[in-house]
Scaffold this active site. Structure first.
Site, short mmCIF file in Angstrom:
data_model
loop_
_atom_site.label_atom_id
_atom_site.label_comp_id
_atom_site.label_asym_id
_atom_site.label_seq_id
_atom_site.Cartn_x
_atom_site.Cartn_y
_atom_site.Cartn_z
N LYS A 21 0.85 -1.20 0.00
CA LYS A 21 0.00 0.00 0.00
C LYS A 21 0.89 1.25 0.00
CE LYS A 21 -3.98 1.95 2.52
NZ LYS A 21 -4.85 1.82 3.71
N SER A 64 -9.78 1.85 2.72
CA SER A 64 -8.86 2.57 1.87
C SER A 64 -7.84 1.71 1.15
CB SER A 64 -8.12 3.63 2.69
OG SER A 64 -7.30 3.01 3.67
N SER A 112 -10.03 -0.51 6.89
CA SER A 112 -9.41 -0.32 5.57
C SER A 112 -8.68 -1.53 5.00
CB SER A 112 -8.45 0.87 5.61
OG SER A 112 -9.17 2.07 5.58
#
Lengths: 481, 96
Positions: free
Chosen positions: A78, A153, A177
């Site tokens: 990420k 997210s 997330s």
């Protein structure tokens, strides 16, 4: 079967037996990315050359007889997790050209194990959002239905794994997330206990809630990645010095005598087909020998309100560092130092981030601190105590990960509250610091559903065991769920 | 309670955000909609409850006072918007 479609555990066995090389595997993944990424948009930065170099190094280690489960495995990271020498943007204009001078501890550990980094995954800006539509660069599409969001997210990480563009990925989870995008994309995602995994090098959003964790194709893969990233780190004072167990030992398809709590509040307002899939999974686990009982966590309903005070408060403080001085965007240097900071921040942050900074600034400001921030912190105590009480009666909690199947791109992007309600079942877990796992659990309206398994602090083994058992039941040819 | 434009201006100033009234007005509706959700906390009986700042108890983490390996200066400056002579360059902050 094409190499890139296989699970981490299967691939690492092939690497161990020298049936395939890390280079062969990396080339398969890189060329699959070239074909697939234009439709999905899971990455902000691709690193094929770095991946090839890392694969070559992995092959050299394999040739010397070395082996561990992550050696030579292509992974996505990420883009809020620092990678030395590789641009790390947090999906924000303010960090668009930021190249970290150091590795996050989790990245250093992956590199030490010999994992191969194929790219930096898309996300909501500063991890604030639930659809990856708040990325400053581009949205990501759900590989199971391109009209729909992958969740967020960590939407890029989940979409990359679901579309075989990475064998596994790292995400971060502040209010859901990791788990919510894993559920939406039909993959496995784990938010470890707060303090289980070092946050050093994770670009901070809300430090008392943030936790890094794996997104993988199977529960076994999840255990293998957790094994490498878990553990005390002197660089993160909030990482906890609790021994790291052998998570693979937890992978037994056996829930006999385990007490499963079904928190009734976590089914209220849930899409009926989602609730049904989860109930079917719970029934199957009961059939396999688990004891199931209904429990209640009344404070969970207040979780969203607490979260949207505490997380913005922490974010307004954490994001004060983006001032255009030492790194990142700088705008309006001619306006003097204050003018420069104000112009840089207003232009560098997206709308959602600015909203949360303003809410957080308000919640922490003189005269309102007691009414908002302190109340939310006290509410958090009550919520934590309710979980503690329930965990005296049960070993894990089982419920849906998200209240609905994935929604369409654009559907909720302008609704300030509806998108946030998608985190209503995951947020309480962060507030209490507990481990939470999302495992695929059939389809609702033809779209993936996630079963959420919540455990006691540092009891990832039991959480993984329940997830693994459910996965075995689901995959068994004689069963239908 | 809902935020007013005047409060929004003040908060933007505190948070060092250069936003004009039109931008602040556009932000007000979503912020106030979300804040309406906070109100339910006001009804909770919280007087005798200790606040939680971390879910897991966190204590001071001490280490030996030994110099580690610092980030080399050129690496620390590599991301700077402007740097010269091994220093960050910023707009003038004191009058001549």
């Amino acid at each position: 079967m094409a190499l890139h479609t296989l699970s981490l555990s299967v691939l690492s066995e092939k690497l161990r037996r020298r049936e395939i090389s890390a280079t062969e595997l990396t080339e398969a993944v890189v060329s699959h990315i070239e074909r697939t990424e234009p439709q999905i948009g899971a990455f902000i930065t691709l690193t094929p050359e770095l991946a090839r170099q890392m694969a070559k190094e992995a092959d050299a280690r394999l040739a010397e007889g070395e082996w561990n489960p992550l050696l030579g495995i292509p992974m996505a990271i990420k883009d809020n997790i620092s990678t030395r020498g590789v641009r790390t943007t947090c999906a924000s204009r303010i960090l668009e050209n930021y190249v970290p001078p150091y590795d996050a501890t989790v990245v250093a550990r992956l590199k030490q194990a010999g994992a191969v980094i194929v790219g930096k995954a898309n996300m909501d800006e500063f991890a604030m959002g639930g659809s990856t539509e708040y990325s400053a660069f581009h949205p990501t599409r759900n590989p199971r239905d391109l009209e729909r969001v992958p969740g967020g997210s960590s939407g890029g990480s989940a979409a990359a794994v679901a579309s075989d563009m990475a064998v596994a990925a790292l995400g971060s989870d502040t209010g859901g997330s990791i788990r919510q995008p894993a559920a939406y994309c039909g993959v496995v995602g784990l938010k470890p206990t707060y303090g289980r995994v070092s946050r050093y090098g994770l670009i901070a959003y809300a430090s008392s809630l943030d936790q890094i964790g794996p997104i993988t194709k199977t529960v076994e893969d999840c255990a293998l990645v957790l094994q490498v990233i878990a553990g005390k780190d002197p660089m993160d004072a909030t990482s906890v010095d609790v021994p790291v167990p052998d998570y693979r030992e937890a992978l037994r398809p056996d829930v006999k005598g385990l007490r499963l709590g079904v928190p009734k509040e976590f089914f209220e307002g849930v899409h009926p087909e989602v609730a049904q899939r989860v109930q079917e999974a719970i029934a199957a686990l009961e059939e396999a020998g688990a004891e199931v009982r209904e429990v209640s966590i009344p404070m969970a309903e207040q979780g969203l309100a607490m979260y949207y005070i505490l997380a913005p408060a922490e974010c307004s403080s954490n994001l004060a560092r983006y001032d255009g001085v030492r790194y990142g965007l700088r705008v309006g240097a001619e306006k003097g130092h204050i003018g420069m900071m104000e112009a840089t921040r207003a232009q560098g942050f997206g709308k959602e981030v600015i909203q949360r900074i303003i809410i957080g600034t308000y919640a922490l400001s003189s005269g309102y601190y007691d009414a908002y921030y302190l109340k939310a912190q006290k509410g958090r105590t009550l919520l934590r105590q309710e979980f503690e009480r329930v965990f005296q009666e049960v070993d894990v909690l089982v419920c849906p990960t998200a209240p609905t199947p994935p929604f369409k791109l654009g559907e909720l992007v302008d609704d300030p509250v509806a998108m946030k309600l998608m985190d209503v079942l995951t947020i309480p877990v962060n507030l209490a610091g507990l481990p939470g796992l999302s495992v695929p659990c059939g389809l609702a309206e033809g779209l993936p559903v996630g079963l959420q398994i919540i455990g006691k602090p540092f009891d990832e083994p039991t959480v993984l065991r329940v997830g693994y058992t459910w996965e075995q039941i689901r995959e068994a040819p004689s069963q239908t769920p | 309670m809902a935020l007013t434009l005047e409060q929004m201006r003040h908060l933007a100033k505190l948070a060092r955000l250069e936003l004009d009234d039109a931008q602040l007005e556009a932000l007000m509706a979503p912020i106030n909609a979300l804040m309406a959700h906070f109100e339910k906390l006001q009804a909770l009986p919280l007087d005798d409850v200790e606040p939680t700042s971390h879910s897991i108890p966190v204590y001071n983490a001490f280490r030996e006072d030994i110099v580690g390996t610092p980030l080399p200066r050129e690496e620390a400056l590599a991301n700077a918007p402007e740097a010269r002579d091994g220093l960050f360059i910023v707009p003038r902050i004191v009058e001549e």
